[in-house]
Design an enzyme around this catalytic site. Structure first.
Site, PDB file in Angstrom:
ATOM      1  CE1 TYR A 112      75.692  32.202 -40.618  1.00 16.95           C
ATOM      2  CE2 TYR A 112      75.648  33.996 -42.198  1.00 16.95           C
ATOM      3  CZ  TYR A 112      75.679  32.642 -41.930  1.00 16.95           C
ATOM      4  OH  TYR A 112      75.705  31.737 -42.963  1.00 16.95           O
ATOM      5  CB  THR A 128      69.872  25.182 -47.718  1.00 11.10           C
ATOM      6  OG1 THR A 128      70.015  26.264 -46.778  1.00 11.10           O
ATOM      7  CG2 THR A 128      70.959  25.279 -48.779  1.00 11.10           C
TER       8      THR A 128
END
Ligand SMILES: NC(=O)c1ccc[n+]([C@@H]2O[C@H](COP(=O)([O-])OP(=O)(O)OC[C@H]3O[C@@H](n4cnc5c(N)ncnc54)[C@H](OP(=O)(O)O)[C@@H]3O)[C@@H](O)[C@H]2O)c1
Length: 248
Positions: free
Chosen positions: A151, A186
């Site tokens: 990532y 989120t």
């Protein structure tokens, strides 16, 4: 944030959830015309319930054919763009030693390649210049727990891309910036609030000078500013929005 975006046509990937959705809502309330890419039918429907006038394109950006499909669908809808937000993103966490190549490739495609190809294909639509915003991450700069070298690699690529594109596209009056969020609550990070992550979460929150996670709306404020003419002389930056995490 109250910024007038009337007359602007803005394309967002990741518009169906989290930071992308909050940005979509804010940009639409500033009167921008919105074209958004989403993958999950349910998330697209939920977003359309808030902003029915948004034009959604359903695509899985991990597929090789998706960027060309998105470009085609955008050009059917409009020949002009003023802004592009690449918020679509996916994260897999594994130690480097055992990182799986299929997950690395999926992140590379969704987080970087799709944004690159969509912008490249739609460049002629930026006839009067415009503003481009990529969603990077503090993981581009710092190791995390759980770890994700893959990532981090994709989010670092966006920072490099931001600088070179700001240089290359500046003559065409296109500004390019990245946003570098810290921990934002989120759907992507929601499981971090599960009990099993209590200790890691508290350690992480303790390292943030402001002592809390950010909200998608706080990031959307920055997105809206960067996509508006209020930021007309800002280009080539990667801006931390992390409660001060990067100072520690
Ligand atoms: N939340 C954080 O703490 C944080 C921190 C740093 C950076 N970021 C970055 O911020 C961006 C937004 O993340 P978020 O927190 O808002 O996460 P999120 O709520 O999970 O949203 C991710 C978005 O990416 C879309 N997406 C994922 N895989 C896709 C695929 N294969 N094809 C098409 N769309 C795909 C999702 O679409 P569907 O929902 O329709 O599937 C969704 O709209 C990401 O790039 C993320 O890496 C987030």
């Amino acid at each position: 944030m109250n910024i007038d975006l009337k007359g602007k046509i803005i394309l967002l990937t990741g518009g169906s959830s989290g930071i992308g959705r909050a940005s979509l809502v804010m940009l639409a309330s500033g009167k921008a015309k919105i074209i958004a890419v989403g993958r999950s039918e349910r998330h697209i429907e939920e977003t359309l319930a808030i902003v029915p006038q948004a034009h959604f394109i359903k695509a899985d950006l991990s597929k090789d054919s998706a960027p060309d499909y998105v470009i085609e669908e955008v050009l059917k809808y409009t020949g002009t763009l003023n802004g592009f937000l690449h918020s679509a993103g996916v994260i897999y966490c594994e130690p480097f030693e055992t990182f799986r190549m299929n997950e690395l490739r999926e992140m590379a495609k969704v987080n970087v390649e799709s944004g690159f190809r969509i912008l490249q294909g739609l460049l002629p639509a930026f006839k009067n210049g415009g503003s481009v915003v990529f969603l990077s991450s503090i993981d581009a700069y710092y190791g995390g727990d759980p770890p994700s070298s893959g990532y981090s690699m994709t989010k670092s690529a966006l920072i490099g891309l931001t600088k070179v594109l700001a240089f290359e596209l500046g003559r065409s009056k296109i500004r390019v910036n990245s946003i570098v969020p810290g921990l934002i609550r989120t759907p992507m990070t929601e499981n971090f609030w599960d009990d099993e992550f209590k200790r890691r979460r508290e350690e992480f929150l303790n390292r943030i000078p402001l002592g809390r996670a950010g909200t998608p709306e706080e990031v959307a404020n920055l997105v809206t500013f960067l996509l508006s003419d209020a930021s007309s002389y800002i280009s080539g930056n990667s801006i931390f929005i992390d409660g001060g995490y990067h100072t520690g």
